[in-house]
Design a protein around this motif. Sequence first.
Motif, PDB file in Angstrom:
ATOM      1  N   GLU A 184       0.861  -1.200   0.000  1.00 50.58           N
ATOM      2  CA  GLU A 184       0.000   0.000   0.000  1.00 50.58           C
ATOM      3  C   GLU A 184       0.892   1.242   0.000  1.00 50.58           C
ATOM      4  O   GLU A 184       1.860   1.308   0.767  1.00 50.58           O
ATOM      5  CB  GLU A 184      -0.867   0.059   1.269  1.00 50.58           C
ATOM      6  N   VAL A 185       0.547   2.173  -0.830  1.00 52.03           N
ATOM      7  CA  VAL A 185       1.262   3.454  -0.845  1.00 52.03           C
ATOM      8  C   VAL A 185       0.239   4.525  -0.449  1.00 52.03           C
ATOM      9  O   VAL A 185      -0.792   4.706  -1.132  1.00 52.03           O
ATOM     10  CB  VAL A 185       1.833   3.761  -2.247  1.00 52.03           C
ATOM     11  N   ARG A 186       0.492   5.190   0.652  1.00 47.08           N
ATOM     12  CA  ARG A 186      -0.458   6.194   1.143  1.00 47.08           C
ATOM     13  C   ARG A 186       0.257   7.540   1.289  1.00 47.08           C
ATOM     14  O   ARG A 186       1.447   7.599   1.632  1.00 47.08           O
ATOM     15  CB  ARG A 186      -1.049   5.788   2.482  1.00 47.08           C
ATOM     16  N   GLU A 194      -1.689   4.066  -4.057  1.00 51.55           N
ATOM     17  CA  GLU A 194      -1.471   2.904  -4.939  1.00 51.55           C
ATOM     18  C   GLU A 194      -1.589   1.626  -4.120  1.00 51.55           C
ATOM     19  O   GLU A 194      -1.180   1.597  -2.948  1.00 51.55           O
ATOM     20  CB  GLU A 194      -0.064   2.989  -5.565  1.00 51.55           C
ATOM     21  N   LEU A 216       2.588   9.458  -8.188  1.00 50.44           N
ATOM     22  CA  LEU A 216       3.411   9.903  -7.070  1.00 50.44           C
ATOM     23  C   LEU A 216       3.923  11.334  -7.324  1.00 50.44           C
ATOM     24  O   LEU A 216       4.911  11.539  -8.037  1.00 50.44           O
ATOM     25  CB  LEU A 216       4.605   8.953  -6.874  1.00 50.44           C
ATOM     26  N   TYR A 221       5.595   9.747   1.387  1.00 50.07           N
ATOM     27  CA  TYR A 221       4.557   8.704   1.383  1.00 50.07           C
ATOM     28  C   TYR A 221       4.912   7.632   2.425  1.00 50.07           C
ATOM     29  O   TYR A 221       6.087   7.379   2.701  1.00 50.07           O
ATOM     30  CB  TYR A 221       4.438   8.059   0.005  1.00 50.07           C
ATOM     31  N   LEU A 223       4.639   3.710   3.040  1.00 53.69           N
ATOM     32  CA  LEU A 223       4.442   2.453   2.295  1.00 53.69           C
ATOM     33  C   LEU A 223       4.336   1.319   3.320  1.00 53.69           C
ATOM     34  O   LEU A 223       5.165   1.241   4.246  1.00 53.69           O
ATOM     35  CB  LEU A 223       5.633   2.177   1.364  1.00 53.69           C
TER      36      LEU A 223
END
Lengths: 242, 170
Positions: A184-186, A194, A216, A221, A223
């Motif tokens: 997870e990319v927040r 993502e 991005l 971020y 991750l």
Amino acid sequence: MTHEEIEQKDIVEAYVLNRLSDADRQAFEEHFFACDACFAQVQETDAFSRGIRSAAESDVLPLPEGSSGERSGWLWPAFALSIAAVLVLGVATAWLAIVRLPELRSEAAARQRSLEDAQKRSGELEQQLALNRSTAAEPNLPLVMLEASRAAGTANTLSIPGGSSRIALWMEIGSTAPSVFRLEVRSMDNQLVENVAGLERNRYGALTASVPAEHLKAGTYNLRLFAAEGSLVSAYRLEIRR
Amino acid sequence: LVARIRGGDQAAVAVLHERFSARIYFIALREMRVAADAEDVRNETLFRVLEAIKGGRLASPAALPAFVVATARNVMREFGRQQRRTEPILERDFAAPHRDFPAEYEAQQAVESVIRKLKPRERTFLRLFYYEELSKEEISRQLGVPEERLRLIKSRALKSFREIYGRLVR
């Protein structure tokens, strides 16, 4: 048995070759026991016949290729073999027409369906492959080897040059970790940017995830790497620079 | 001859031997295949024929050749039965090869000499006819040669053989 009859019917030869009936053989023997000329002929023809046999057995008189003989008894077996082959072929044909043909048609239909499924899957895979190829072929793909944020305490940094369509994230994980992962990319405000599922170890034992660069923007971020069942495996911080 | 034998003429007995000895031996050897057996058949046959003539058991002098043949066949049958009783199974089930025929070597030499002069198709015919034991009709069909032509080939080869064989055994 008269002398004329003996000559006309080739009795001498038939006697020597044992082709006379018992009655004719007896009659002819009674004749040549009284006839010197016939006895001489019998002796000569018999010697000639034995000479030919001896020559044939010693290969002085070989059987030329393409000729056939019956003495060895192979002609009949060969013929019988042909008959047997025809019979077997006939039975096999009938069995195919009555039993196997409907089965084969059914199998063919099933295989056709299976083939269509395979072609569909193949199409999907090719699309995926094309996507991967475009990624792999991209020169100077931005790559960052992530270090877990808690261990390092600092953010990982990745500069994305203009024109890059994707970036690659490299994650080292322990050998005891599960085999399939989700990343997870927040954003820092916890918005999901993502989600990359189905990650598997590469040949170096690490994970690589490809993320569209456009998702991005410049910034930091969080991750998080999860195992397939949902447990957190590792967390990273990534600073994107443009 | 029969009358002379009955009258005790020893020269007539010799004539009887001379006339039938080779014939009896020939048919006995074809049947028994072994020279010693053929000789036994010949001796036994001539002895019985002589005894029959002396004993007046021959129906007519004209029937002498047929009587000799019949006696020889009886002797062969008796010898055959005795051999089946005394010989091991292997020896009687596998017939002895043709051997002990008079002038066997000369016959082979003469045949080889004849064969050398023949064309390949003529040689094939002789082999198919005498060794493979095919009929002339079958050979004619296989070789595409008319039967009359085959007959001619055979008679020519046989004639040539007689000449060579005759020279060798003389």
